[in-house]
Design a protein around this motif. Structure first.
Motif, mmCIF file in Angstrom:
data_model
loop_
_atom_site.group_PDB
_atom_site.id
_atom_site.type_symbol
_atom_site.label_atom_id
_atom_site.label_comp_id
_atom_site.label_asym_id
_atom_site.label_seq_id
_atom_site.Cartn_x
_atom_site.Cartn_y
_atom_site.Cartn_z
ATOM 1 N N ALA A 191 0.833 -1.211 0.000
ATOM 2 C CA ALA A 191 0.000 0.000 0.000
ATOM 3 C C ALA A 191 0.863 1.254 0.000
ATOM 4 C CB ALA A 191 -0.926 0.000 1.208
ATOM 5 N N SER A 192 0.438 2.218 -0.795
ATOM 6 C CA SER A 192 1.108 3.520 -0.849
ATOM 7 C C SER A 192 0.868 4.303 0.437
ATOM 8 C CB SER A 192 0.540 4.310 -2.028
ATOM 9 O OG SER A 192 0.813 5.685 -1.885
ATOM 10 N N ALA A 193 1.818 5.165 0.772
ATOM 11 C CA ALA A 193 1.643 6.078 1.917
ATOM 12 C C ALA A 193 0.500 7.063 1.671
ATOM 13 C CB ALA A 193 2.940 6.844 2.166
ATOM 14 N N LEU A 194 0.043 7.148 0.435
ATOM 15 C CA LEU A 194 -1.061 8.060 0.094
ATOM 16 C C LEU A 194 -2.369 7.316 -0.108
ATOM 17 C CD1 LEU A 194 0.837 10.339 -2.439
ATOM 18 C CD2 LEU A 194 0.367 10.754 -0.013
ATOM 19 N N ASP A 195 -2.395 6.005 0.165
ATOM 20 C CA ASP A 195 -3.642 5.257 -0.003
ATOM 21 C C ASP A 195 -4.630 5.696 1.076
ATOM 22 O OD1 ASP A 195 -4.379 2.274 -1.477
ATOM 23 O OD2 ASP A 195 -5.655 3.029 0.141
ATOM 24 N N LEU A 196 -5.819 6.098 0.639
ATOM 25 C CA LEU A 196 -6.818 6.582 1.605
ATOM 26 C C LEU A 196 -7.251 5.485 2.572
ATOM 27 C CD1 LEU A 196 -8.707 8.788 -0.953
ATOM 28 C CD2 LEU A 196 -7.654 9.641 1.159
ATOM 29 N N GLY A 197 -6.973 4.232 2.211
ATOM 30 C CA GLY A 197 -7.230 3.145 3.155
ATOM 31 C C GLY A 197 -6.441 3.309 4.432
ATOM 32 N N ILE A 198 -5.193 3.743 4.312
ATOM 33 C CA ILE A 198 -4.389 3.907 5.529
ATOM 34 C C ILE A 198 -4.428 5.337 6.058
ATOM 35 C CG2 ILE A 198 -2.160 4.233 4.311
ATOM 36 C CD1 ILE A 198 -0.987 2.470 6.724
ATOM 37 N N THR A 199 -4.481 6.332 5.191
ATOM 38 C CA THR A 199 -4.451 7.705 5.719
ATOM 39 C C THR A 199 -5.787 8.114 6.347
ATOM 40 O OG1 THR A 199 -5.058 8.663 3.580
ATOM 41 C CG2 THR A 199 -2.702 8.468 4.059
ATOM 42 N N ARG A 200 -6.908 7.487 5.890
ATOM 43 C CA ARG A 200 -8.226 7.897 6.392
ATOM 44 C C ARG A 200 -9.132 6.716 6.756
ATOM 45 N NH1 ARG A 200 -7.943 13.334 7.629
ATOM 46 N NH2 ARG A 200 -7.010 14.495 5.926
ATOM 47 N N ARG A 243 -10.447 3.324 -1.131
ATOM 48 C CA ARG A 243 -10.676 4.342 -2.161
ATOM 49 C C ARG A 243 -9.415 4.592 -2.985
ATOM 50 N NH1 ARG A 243 -15.390 7.207 -1.963
ATOM 51 N NH2 ARG A 243 -15.519 6.835 0.261
#
Lengths: 291, 291
Positions: free
Chosen positions: B31-40, B107
């Motif tokens: 997962a990317s550091a910008l994936d909304l799954g992890i950031t939000r 997302r």
């Protein structure tokens, strides 16, 4: 004008115990499919604005990171490690008028007891329209009584968690209603906070924000605004506020780290006045913080 | 006995529009550091148990994935793509007595409009003690009124989101109180659900579960249990239930995909009887599902 500066991503080696980090390519994946940050939204974050190389209100953000970690019973973050990575990111990042740094701290890969931490930096978007023309907000029920943080701490109200799906859904609801942003209201009728911002009202000669005992985040930008207000001869207070206060206030803002103070120009479609001069003065004050 | 089977991870190429996937090493980041799954925590999931190569209640899980996606206004999942990846994971996975598959659908990277989807499979833990000796539960306030899903859909009650920090905090609160699990209760006194399970009671000749209009997940395992109950001559119902119902029930369970039916042997420290024979019969019925 969109800045072309390249984002910077630094992965902390051990975000709860020691300094040290490794630079990573932001275009490549960094999180495991088993990281509780993504599988359960089990972690916390902070977003810090950077102007002229200065991470604004850094101490307040690190203090809040520590507070959120305690609410989630995460290992206490090693603040020196985070501070080191913040300044290293700034050093590695190209100049931009305004940038932001996101600190992300998750419980890590399930079963490992090794939290995940990274610092990500990129140029900020342009919020000059919101800052000058203002924003339309809607009031949305948060579903919780104002005493929730004290009666039911497992609901994590007041922690800045990665579990923000509700905050995103509320923003979509605002857009569906033709508005830009949201102020959540408690079931007993008190103003709480925005999905990613703090409410600040000017009532006569006072700057007032909702009491953090209502189960909301302590606002880092709001705290800076209160400092600016005091220097300018205003009084400040943390109180229980209602939608009626929002309508009668001389001025009202949603304030946050990247957008700064956005004046509220309507509430549920009802126009209210904005104080352009005072807003400009607040945002100039925020932009010239030296720490 | 812990199975040594190797986990399997399949990344869907386009989880909302077409079939196709790529195998990935579960030990490496995806997962990317910008994936909304992890950031939000902005996404959804399902957990499916696999016995003898059969993904249990797969259709019910896929239907619920579609329902959660609609509640979050995610692009509708391409169910054929998910189904294909589920069976491919099973083919690639070593035999194990019980395994589970997690579907994760976020997302995606902020600003891309390209959702992220993967299917992860590994052997399940051993839940025989919970299934035979039962579990101690505590009742915890969920902070919401039972009408919340209808009055305030932006609170996403009834969606199986990645924003599960509260569910994890509630489990920690249960452990702190010496219990194993939680049943959430609405502010107006109705039983809701566990953090990762559905409540099922046996009241005389009826199997009863809380009405899903209370802002809770429709339970896939509960649905299978109701089918088993009907075959065995019981009636079934969805109703508003109270803590008093939980105490007076002939038998009570928290039911979920991986642990199956775990009989409740105490509520807030007050012992209640378990029906070992009926529980064994239910769990045998669950384990012998053919779809």
């Amino acid at each position: 004008m969109v800045s072309m500066a390249t984002p910077v991503l630094l992965l902390l080696h051990d975000p709860s115990r020691s300094t040290g980090f490794t630079a990573a390519d932001p275009a490549l994946p960094v999180a495991s499919a088993l990281d509780l940050g993504i599988t359960r939204g089990d972690g916390i974050f902070e977003t810090i604005t950077v102007i002229d190389g200065i991470p604004q209100a850094l101490d307040a953000h690190l203090t809040r990171l520590e507070r959120s970690a305690a609410l989630l019973e995460l290992p206490a973050p090693h603040l020196a490690a985070w501070r080191e990575a913040v300044f290293a990111a700034i050093d590695a990042h190209d100049d931009a008028p305004e940038s932001f740094i996101k600190l992300l701290y998750s419980r890590g890969i399930e079963g490992t007891d090794e939290p995940t931490g990274w610092v990500y930096m990129q140029p900020s978007g342009d919020f000059s329209a919101e800052r000058t023309e203002g924003i339309a907000v809607v009031l949305l029920d948060r579903g919780y009584h104002s005493t929730i943080a004290e009666t039911s701490p497992w609901l994590l109200q007041g922690a800045k968690t990665l579990s923000y799906a509700i905050n995103r859904a509320a923003a979509r609801e605002a857009h569906r209603r033709g508005a830009d942003d949201v102020i959540f209201v408690s079931t007993d009728g008190y103003l709480l906070e925005g999905p990613t911002a703090t409410v600040v009202l000017k009532l006569d000669d006072r700057f007032v924000t909702p009491d953090t005992h209502l189960g909301i985040l302590p606002g880092t930008t709001q705290e800076s605004i209160f400092e600016i207000a005091v220097v300018n001869g205003y009084r400040t207070a943390y109180e229980k506020l209602t939608p009626a206060d929002l309508l009668r206030a001389d001025a009202a803002w949603l304030v946050s780290s990247v957008r700064n103070a956005a004046p509220i120009r309507s509430v549920d479609g009802v126009p209210r006045s904005i104080d352009a001069e005072l807003t400009e003065s607040i945002n100039s004050g925020l932009a010239s913080r030296t720490s």
